[in-house]
Write an enzyme that holds these catalytic residues in place. Structure first.
Site, short mmCIF file in Angstrom:
data_model
loop_
_atom_site.label_atom_id
_atom_site.label_comp_id
_atom_site.label_asym_id
_atom_site.label_seq_id
_atom_site.Cartn_x
_atom_site.Cartn_y
_atom_site.Cartn_z
N LYS A 164 -46.95 -16.83 68.46
CA LYS A 164 -47.72 -16.26 69.58
C LYS A 164 -47.27 -16.90 70.90
O LYS A 164 -47.06 -18.10 70.96
CB LYS A 164 -49.20 -16.55 69.32
CG LYS A 164 -50.12 -15.98 70.35
CD LYS A 164 -51.56 -16.34 70.04
CE LYS A 164 -52.35 -15.94 71.25
NZ LYS A 164 -53.68 -16.21 71.36
N LYS A 195 -48.00 -21.23 76.53
CA LYS A 195 -47.37 -22.27 77.35
C LYS A 195 -47.21 -23.55 76.55
O LYS A 195 -46.23 -24.27 76.70
CB LYS A 195 -48.25 -22.53 78.57
CG LYS A 195 -47.49 -22.65 79.85
CD LYS A 195 -48.44 -22.98 80.97
CE LYS A 195 -47.99 -22.34 82.26
NZ LYS A 195 -48.98 -22.48 83.32
N LYS A 213 -62.40 -31.13 69.70
CA LYS A 213 -62.09 -32.48 70.20
C LYS A 213 -62.55 -33.54 69.21
O LYS A 213 -61.83 -34.49 68.90
CB LYS A 213 -62.79 -32.73 71.54
CG LYS A 213 -62.01 -32.25 72.72
CD LYS A 213 -61.01 -33.32 73.17
CE LYS A 213 -60.36 -32.89 74.46
NZ LYS A 213 -59.04 -33.43 74.67
#
Ligand code: TRP
Length: 337
Positions: free
Chosen positions: A205, A208, A117
């Protein structure tokens, strides 16, 4: 004497899993849990962990059922593995606090989800490198350590991205033990490699976030549509094809029997249209998934059964958790007797 194994793992509720999750995490974890040599096996739904990234009550609640129904449908046996909701065990939060107080802040600065992050914020040249980081995300590894240490887990099946967290749990257990005496068991990560990386519809790969995934329990028609969209080249049907270098073949072999795989190899060598391979792929998917999808649908339309299983799980987990917390409270001086 063989040491007693306590196998424990957590699953974050994230909606209906896809084929990649199935081969990479669900299947190997269930096989591990059902294999006879673990003397104790625990699996919980990490709903508290989801709160670090999700603040929609209805979504969270729906996802808890989806994930529980999925694991049960895929063959998790609640009489061998205790399945429970993290939030049904408040002792986890008590240990979370105790561990927070032995955890150096610097250790959390180095945890990879937080670091990623910060790096993202730096790359975007944001003034605040902690932009978008809540304390739940920052302390995520401490909560995860509490999940593990509360149950004296010896083996924690996880994917490669979670290994650092298990090392943090070991670290915190060692620190606690050094201060208060040997009360916490040092866990080991048990790396689940899955069979192989499952490719997605575009060859990357399956994930979602790339929208290249095939959901595990979509209705057959809906799934077929996605299968038909798997990327292929433009070689004509009669041209012999290399199965060693084929996305469709790589997916096919995960679900087909050895004999079907052999036959498919021959079809490739002779030449076959991609449309036919896709149909064959969809057929083996259907054979493999249909029985599990039926169970999944059953649980999703009988949520009270899922509730019941989770409640029974919590009833088994709670006494163990509260006994452990009692010992720890004593060790740190919160109670005298
Ligand atoms: N962090 C894990 C994941 O994202 C889920 C998890 C939470 C977990 N607590 C755990 C896994 C304890 C193993 C043990 O996949």
């Amino acid at each position: 004497m063989k040491e007693k194994q306590v196998v424990l793992t957590g699953v974050k509720p994230t909606g209906m899993p896809h084929l990649g999750n199935y081969w990479g995490a669900i299947r190997p974890a269930i096989d591990m849990a059902n294999s006879a040599n673990s003397s104790e096996s625990w699996l919980f739904i990490a709903d508290y962990h989801s709160l670090t990234a999700l603040n929609k009550a209805e979504e969270l609640s729906a996802m808890v059922y989806e994930v529980a129904a999925t694991w049960l449908a895929c063959g998790l046996d609640p009489s061998r593995t205790t399945i429970y909701r993290q939030s049904d065990i408040p002792e986890i939060l008590e240990l979370n606090w105790i561990l927070s107080c032995v955890c150096p802040k610097g250790l959390m600065n180095r945890a990879h989800a937080y670091k990623a992050k910060v790096q993202e914020n730096e790359e975007l040249k944001r003034e605040d490198v902690d932009f978008g980081v809540n304390m739940g995300l920052y302390n995520y590894p401490i909560l995860m350590s509490a999940d593990i240490l509360l149950f004296d887990a010896t083996h924690v099946p996880v994917g490669p991205d979670q290994v650092q967290h298990i090392e943090i749990a070991r670290d915190l257990a060692e620190k606690f033990n050094r201060i208060y005496g040997e009360h916490l068991t040092l866990p080991k990560a048990k790396l689940m490699e899955g069979l192989e990386v499952v490719p997605g519809m575009d060859g990357r790969k399956m994930s979602k976030s790339y929208d290249n995934h095939i959901p595990l329990f979509d209705a057959p028609k809906k799934r077929r549509k996605r299968v038909m969209k798997i990327v292929t080249d433009s070689s004509p049907p009669e041209e012999p094809k290399d199965y060693k270098n084929s996305l469709l073949f790589d997916m096919y072999k995960l679900f087909a029997s050895p004999q079907q795989v052999e036959e498919m190899k021959q079809k490739y060598q002779k030449g076959i249209g991609w449309g036919y391979v896709k149909q064959d792929l969809d057929d083996v998917l259907e054979t493999h998934l249909a029985p599990m999808r039926e169970k999944y649908e059953h649980f999703m339309s009988h949520k009270e059964e899922v509730d019941q299983i989770l409640k029974q799980g919590a009833e088994k987990a709670r006494p163990k958790a509260s006994e452990k917390i009692k010992t720890l409270r004593k060790a740190i001086g919160l109670v005298n007797e």
